[in-house]
Design a protein around this motif. Structure first.
Motif, PDB file in Angstrom:
ATOM      1  N   TRP A  61       0.849  -1.183   0.000  1.00  0.00           N
ATOM      2  CA  TRP A  61       0.000   0.000   0.000  1.00  0.00           C
ATOM      3  C   TRP A  61       0.889   1.239   0.000  1.00  0.00           C
ATOM      4  N   SER A  62       0.820   2.014  -1.063  1.00  0.00           N
ATOM      5  CA  SER A  62       1.587   3.253  -1.142  1.00  0.00           C
ATOM      6  C   SER A  62       0.859   4.349  -0.382  1.00  0.00           C
ATOM      7  N   CYS A  63       1.506   5.487  -0.243  1.00  0.00           N
ATOM      8  CA  CYS A  63       0.882   6.620   0.448  1.00  0.00           C
ATOM      9  C   CYS A  63      -0.367   7.074  -0.305  1.00  0.00           C
ATOM     10  N   LEU A  64      -0.293   7.115  -1.635  1.00  0.00           N
ATOM     11  CA  LEU A  64      -1.459   7.506  -2.436  1.00  0.00           C
ATOM     12  C   LEU A  64      -2.600   6.502  -2.258  1.00  0.00           C
ATOM     13  N   ASP A  65      -2.258   5.222  -2.206  1.00  0.00           N
ATOM     14  CA  ASP A  65      -3.285   4.197  -1.980  1.00  0.00           C
ATOM     15  C   ASP A  65      -3.976   4.398  -0.629  1.00  0.00           C
ATOM     16  N   GLU A  66      -3.161   4.710   0.377  1.00  0.00           N
ATOM     17  CA  GLU A  66      -3.719   4.957   1.715  1.00  0.00           C
ATOM     18  C   GLU A  66      -4.657   6.163   1.694  1.00  0.00           C
TER      19      GLU A  66
END
Length: 324
Positions: A61-66
């Motif tokens: 999970w990337s920051c953008l996904d979060e």
């Protein structure tokens, strides 16, 4: 054959979209912009300051996904406070993730299908001799189906472009191998080695051509679904016709008929487009749950059919031996 009519009707009413009212809403867009500015590096992959839990790192999970996940729930709450229905985001309903798994119910039920195939393969190997007709055809059938359910589980765990492509292409491989097995069985007595090889090459070419097309540019959901349903419907129709013709000589074919009929019936779950129960169980996950028990039927048919063909083969050899 009523379920074939339903499926065909479904075929001509498919409309899949990558954008939805949830991700297009101002609530979501403002939340996403703010979250990225405050928390993410410029590429959206890493967090500026806060530490990410290990299970989210392991599930990529990337920051953008979060930010997308958090803003999704803020938007859902905003819609509910205004009296609106639960919105979809990027063509999907909102799901509660579990230990980083995006769609936990579909993930678990995909694994259930995988284990069911492997369990029945073990039973098949014990019940059918390796030199029986179509033994290796059904063995390869199991390997292809098991491979597809692995990618189904991975895709439902983390929906990213590569897992999406591998899931959809693997699902198509199940549709193709069902059609292939049907043709090999129905035309067994007229299928020469040359025709068998030619048919195998054609099926492989169709699979790789379809996968290549899906991997180029925008993912064509509508084309993919229509092709799957066309081939699946033709396969079901052929199985029904063949089973009707030989039902008196081989009464066990009722298992094949039931498998095909129930497969078409549970596919109707895909027609239902409603928010998931408890944000966990959607119609797609229930479809995966419903397909698992059907595996017992098709393998039971395969066991009976292989043993029947072996019996006929042995009897034919004995007759030839006695006439010499």
């Amino acid at each position: 054959m009523w379920f074939l009519v339903c499926i065909t009707s479904f075929l001509f009413h498919i409309n899949v979209s990558q954008a939805s009212i949830g991700d297009r809403s101002q609530i979501y867009q403002r939340c996403l912009d703010k979250c990225q500015i405050l928390n993410c590096t410029q590429d959206g992959q890493s967090f500026i300051s806060q530490a990410q839990p290990l299970h989210l790192k392991l599930t990529f999970w990337s920051c953008l996904d979060e930010c997308k996940y958090d803003c999704m729930w803020i938007t859902v709450n905003g819609f509910h406070q205004r009296g609106y229905k639960t919105p979809q985001f990027y063509g999907k309903w909102p799901f509660l993730r579990l230990l980083g798994i995006q769609e936990p119910a579909s993930f678990i039920f995909s694994l259930l299908n995988l284990f069911t195939h492997l369990f029945m393969l073990k039973k098949f190997v014990k019940s059918v001799r390796p030199d029986s007709p179509l033994y290796w055809t059904w063995f390869i059938y199991c390997l292809i189906c098991s491979h597809a359910w692995v990618w189904s589980a991975i895709f439902h765990a983390r929906d990213v472009p590569i897992t999406e492509l591998l899931d959809y292409s693997s699902a198509f491989s199940i549709v193709l191998v069902n059609c292939f097995v049907m043709l090999v069985r129905v035309f067994r007595y007229i299928l020469s080695r040359f025709l068998f090889l030619t048919m195998t090459i054609i099926f492989l070419a169709v699979f790789f051509n379809h996968t290549t097309y899906l991997s180029m540019g925008r993912f064509d959901y509508e084309y993919n679904m229509k092709l799957n349903i066309i081939i699946g419907t033709l396969t079901a129709g052929c199985w029904f016709f063949w089973s009707t013709m030989i039902r008196n000589r081989q009464p066990y074919v009722w298992k094949c008929v039931m498998y095909v009929a129930l497969t078409g019936l549970v596919l109707l779950l895909e027609l239902m487009d409603v928010p998931p129960i408890f944000y966990v169980f959607d119609c797609h996950s229930l479809w995966h749950l419903a397909t698992a028990p059907l595996v017992f039927l098709i393998y039971s048919f395969a066991i009976d059919d292989c043993n029947y063909l072996r019996k006929i083969e042995v009897e034919t050899c004995n007759i030839k031996f006695l006439t010499i």
